[in-house]
Design an enzyme around this catalytic site. Sequence first.
Site: not given
Ligand code: ZN
Length: 238
Positions: A68, A70, A72, A124, A127
Amino acid sequence: MRATLDGRPTSEYADRPRRLEITLSSDAFYQRLFDNNRDWVRRKLELGDDYFARLAQGQAPEVLYIGCSDSRVTAEELMGAEPGQMFVHRNIANIVSNSDLNALSVIEFAISHLGVKHVIVCGHYECGGVRAAMQPRDLGLLNPWLRNIRDVYRMHHDELSAITDEGERYRRLIELNVEEQCVNVIKTAALQRSYLTKGYPVVHGCVFDLATGLLKDLDIDFGAKLAHIRHVYDLGTS
Ligand code: ZN
């Protein structure tokens, strides 16, 4: 007017909680990137004066990582991978769409040209992409992308609807999304051709837990899961 990296005025973010202490003003943050880069170069050169000369000679990564976008979930950092060890593709909610020329090109190149031994599809928990797909909202351009996740929900509707706790259902959808994107990798001719002739790459489905920092292998038995439909996706590459 001061603006953040995405061009929006900082005032738009004024009421947002400061998630991490590393949050800086946008100008300072941008400048810090170059300072960090010079520090990183210095640390790498401590490993050898020719570190970057060797890096420039070429790549032979063992792993294709599909994860992803993302901020983080830092692909290489969370696995301790060094430059050159992991070929990386990231998008919202780690989707491998059968019509996404970007993802399919990455898979083709990583398997057929780089010869990766492992493909890791990594989702994750927490998400935002998966959460958005669980909600009845019109998100414009994101709609067709998130529909991939809604399709995963439809395919596993009976299992998911039987989970009464919403948080648990959300976490399970994240795991099932990883599983289905792994299947989409297995559907590709590049994967089938390489696996049948060379015995690799092996496909793994993993989930990163933001709450603990731990990476979990979902131990998906694709042989068993796909046994009854193997003929459907067999491209006759053997
Ligand atoms: Zn995600």
